[in-house]
Design a protein around this motif. Structure first.
Motif, PDB file in Angstrom:
ATOM      1  N   ARG A  77      41.327  36.379  63.206  1.00  0.00           N
ATOM      2  CA  ARG A  77      42.491  37.111  63.709  1.00  0.00           C
ATOM      3  C   ARG A  77      43.119  37.976  62.611  1.00  0.00           C
ATOM      4  N   LEU A  78      43.172  37.429  61.412  1.00  0.00           N
ATOM      5  CA  LEU A  78      43.726  38.203  60.303  1.00  0.00           C
ATOM      6  C   LEU A  78      42.889  39.458  60.045  1.00  0.00           C
ATOM      7  N   MET A  79      41.575  39.307  60.087  1.00  0.00           N
ATOM      8  CA  MET A  79      40.687  40.449  59.873  1.00  0.00           C
ATOM      9  C   MET A  79      40.888  41.504  60.961  1.00  0.00           C
ATOM     10  N   ALA A  80      41.083  41.048  62.206  1.00  0.00           N
ATOM     11  CA  ALA A  80      41.288  41.984  63.315  1.00  0.00           C
ATOM     12  C   ALA A  80      42.619  42.714  63.188  1.00  0.00           C
ATOM     13  N   GLU A  81      43.637  42.014  62.682  1.00  0.00           N
ATOM     14  CA  GLU A  81      44.970  42.605  62.554  1.00  0.00           C
ATOM     15  C   GLU A  81      45.084  43.540  61.360  1.00  0.00           C
ATOM     16  N   HIS A  82      44.152  43.420  60.419  1.00  0.00           N
ATOM     17  CA  HIS A  82      44.202  44.244  59.202  1.00  0.00           C
ATOM     18  C   HIS A  82      42.843  44.930  58.998  1.00  0.00           C
ATOM     19  N   PRO A  83      42.545  45.948  59.790  1.00  0.00           N
ATOM     20  CA  PRO A  83      41.247  46.622  59.658  1.00  0.00           C
ATOM     21  C   PRO A  83      41.039  47.279  58.297  1.00  0.00           C
ATOM     22  N   GLU A  84      42.120  47.473  57.544  1.00  0.00           N
ATOM     23  CA  GLU A  84      41.979  48.080  56.219  1.00  0.00           C
ATOM     24  C   GLU A  84      41.186  47.202  55.263  1.00  0.00           C
ATOM     25  N   ILE A  85      41.064  45.917  55.575  1.00  0.00           N
ATOM     26  CA  ILE A  85      40.327  45.010  54.694  1.00  0.00           C
ATOM     27  C   ILE A  85      38.890  45.483  54.512  1.00  0.00           C
ATOM     28  N   LEU A  86      38.288  45.947  55.605  1.00  0.00           N
ATOM     29  CA  LEU A  86      36.886  46.369  55.566  1.00  0.00           C
ATOM     30  C   LEU A  86      36.730  47.873  55.756  1.00  0.00           C
TER      31      LEU A  86
ATOM     32  N   ASP B 218      45.836  43.439  36.275  1.00  0.00           N
ATOM     33  CA  ASP B 218      45.452  43.721  37.654  1.00  0.00           C
ATOM     34  C   ASP B 218      43.960  44.023  37.712  1.00  0.00           C
ATOM     35  N   PHE B 219      43.299  43.524  38.742  1.00  0.00           N
ATOM     36  CA  PHE B 219      41.893  43.855  38.959  1.00  0.00           C
ATOM     37  C   PHE B 219      41.554  43.571  40.411  1.00  0.00           C
ATOM     38  N   SER B 220      40.370  43.941  40.823  1.00  0.00           N
ATOM     39  CA  SER B 220      39.928  43.628  42.184  1.00  0.00           C
ATOM     40  C   SER B 220      38.534  43.042  42.132  1.00  0.00           C
ATOM     41  N   TYR B 221      38.254  42.195  43.120  1.00  0.00           N
ATOM     42  CA  TYR B 221      36.965  41.529  43.230  1.00  0.00           C
ATOM     43  C   TYR B 221      36.282  42.063  44.482  1.00  0.00           C
ATOM     44  N   ARG B 222      35.134  42.692  44.305  1.00  0.00           N
ATOM     45  CA  ARG B 222      34.420  43.331  45.405  1.00  0.00           C
ATOM     46  C   ARG B 222      33.437  42.345  46.028  1.00  0.00           C
ATOM     47  N   MET B 223      33.499  42.199  47.337  1.00  0.00           N
ATOM     48  CA  MET B 223      32.608  41.269  48.024  1.00  0.00           C
ATOM     49  C   MET B 223      32.410  41.698  49.461  1.00  0.00           C
ATOM     50  N   GLY B 224      31.433  41.109  50.125  1.00  0.00           N
ATOM     51  CA  GLY B 224      31.165  41.405  51.526  1.00  0.00           C
ATOM     52  C   GLY B 224      32.147  40.703  52.436  1.00  0.00           C
ATOM     53  N   ARG B 225      32.033  40.972  53.734  1.00  0.00           N
ATOM     54  CA  ARG B 225      32.941  40.386  54.720  1.00  0.00           C
ATOM     55  C   ARG B 225      32.982  38.867  54.624  1.00  0.00           C
ATOM     56  N   SER B 226      31.819  38.256  54.405  1.00  0.00           N
ATOM     57  CA  SER B 226      31.769  36.796  54.370  1.00  0.00           C
ATOM     58  C   SER B 226      32.550  36.222  53.199  1.00  0.00           C
TER      59      SER B 226
ATOM     60  N   PRO C 278      49.753  43.920  51.848  1.00  0.00           N
ATOM     61  CA  PRO C 278      50.151  43.201  53.068  1.00  0.00           C
ATOM     62  C   PRO C 278      49.135  42.186  53.576  1.00  0.00           C
ATOM     63  N   TRP C 279      47.850  42.543  53.599  1.00  0.00           N
ATOM     64  CA  TRP C 279      46.896  41.592  54.156  1.00  0.00           C
ATOM     65  C   TRP C 279      46.706  40.381  53.246  1.00  0.00           C
ATOM     66  N   VAL C 280      46.908  40.571  51.946  1.00  0.00           N
ATOM     67  CA  VAL C 280      46.824  39.440  51.022  1.00  0.00           C
ATOM     68  C   VAL C 280      48.024  38.513  51.227  1.00  0.00           C
ATOM     69  N   ALA C 281      49.193  39.096  51.460  1.00  0.00           N
ATOM     70  CA  ALA C 281      50.375  38.288  51.763  1.00  0.00           C
ATOM     71  C   ALA C 281      50.156  37.484  53.042  1.00  0.00           C
TER      72      ALA C 281
ATOM     73  N   PHE D  79      39.209  42.761  47.023  1.00  0.00           N
ATOM     74  CA  PHE D  79      40.252  41.739  47.007  1.00  0.00           C
ATOM     75  C   PHE D  79      41.084  41.911  45.734  1.00  0.00           C
ATOM     76  N   PRO D  80      42.358  42.269  45.878  1.00  0.00           N
ATOM     77  CA  PRO D  80      43.189  42.515  44.685  1.00  0.00           C
ATOM     78  C   PRO D  80      43.744  41.219  44.087  1.00  0.00           C
TER      79      PRO D  80
END
Length: 256
Positions: free
Chosen positions: A227-236, A190-198, A148-151, A243-244
């Motif tokens: 705003r997106l980050m605040a609406e999707h706390p699952e990101i962090l 499929d894979f994910s890219y791991r990175m910090g908040r920035s 969802p947050w990627v969409a 990041f998928p």
């Protein structure tokens, strides 16, 4: 490549490096590298995929070592590629004017780049430099919008993209109907890219049409990301961003 895209990429090389994912190892297994004597990474950018190619070539136990070339039209990105110190022959040029002889390449790779090319001259040039039976690999790391947050992030991009050339427009698919090329296979990993908040901000700000915006407009986009980050706390949720992505390959072969 259109001037706006070149301007945007030139301005955000560090963000591009930090925010863009690597490529999954499984992708390399789908490429016909064992038979290749000359490999060209076309639209190589900062060398993210060139680096992967160079590593796989170095690991191979073939009786020959392929020559690896890279062509990138944006000077700032090519400079970053050169700084990597890879065993690659970096050439000034573009997809529309490839500085290689006729029939000289066994494999041409286009990672995150083919949708930027001016199709008619670029496809003619790729066909020219490919040896008979040579392969063309079109590669994209695509955001996995099943999450969802990627969409939601894709919706942010869509609001600002305008008429920018993008994978999503589908214009690049012309080559699938081009009689000069034959589709060999399509694969996805499929894979994910791991990175910090920035990293989220780097990913957004390194997007060509956003990177080319005036500072005030970029600041407004950064607010949208907040705003997106605040609406999707699952990101962090884990303290880092996972990041998928889906890495997609279309492998084609030159006909004739």
């Amino acid at each position: 490549m259109i001037a706006t895209a070149a301007k945007g990429f030139a301005k955000r090389v560090p963000e591009y490096e930090a925010g863009r994912p690597e490529y999954p190892d499984a992708l390399l297994d789908d490429l016909p590298l064992a038979q290749a004597r000359v490999v060209l990474d076309l639209g190589a950018g900062t060398g993210k995929f060139t680096k992967v190619l160079a590593a796989r070539i170095a690991e191979s136990k073939n009786s020959h070592t392929p020559r690896l070339f890279a062509v990138e039209p944006v000077r700032e990105m090519a400079d970053r590629l050169a700084e990597r110190g890879l065993p690659v022959e970096l050439r000034a040029g573009s997809a529309e004017a490839i500085p290689l002889p006729d029939g000289s390449a066994d494999l041409v790779t286009c990672a995150q780049s083919f949708h930027w090319f001016d199709y008619e001259p670029a496809s003619a040039e790729i066909h020219r430099v490919l040896a008979p039976g040579g392969h063309l690999a079109l590669i994209w790391n695509l955001r996995d919008e099943r999450v969802p947050w990627v969409a939601a992030l894709t919706e942010l991009f869509d609001r600002h993209a305008g008429s920018t050339r993008r994978y999503a427009s589908g214009a690049w698919r012309r080559i699938l109907e081009d009689a000069r090329f034959r589709l060999v296979r399509v694969s996805r990993h499929d894979f994910s890219y791991r990175m910090g908040r920035s990293g989220i901000y780097d990913r957004v700000l390194s997007t060509s049409f956003i990177a080319a915006m005036p500072p005030a407009e970029q600041a407004a986009v950064r607010g949208e990301v907040d705003r997106l980050m605040a609406e999707h706390p699952e990101i962090l949720a884990s303290g880092m961003v996972e990041f998928p992505y889906v890495c997609e390959l279309h492998l084609l072969q030159r006909v004739g």
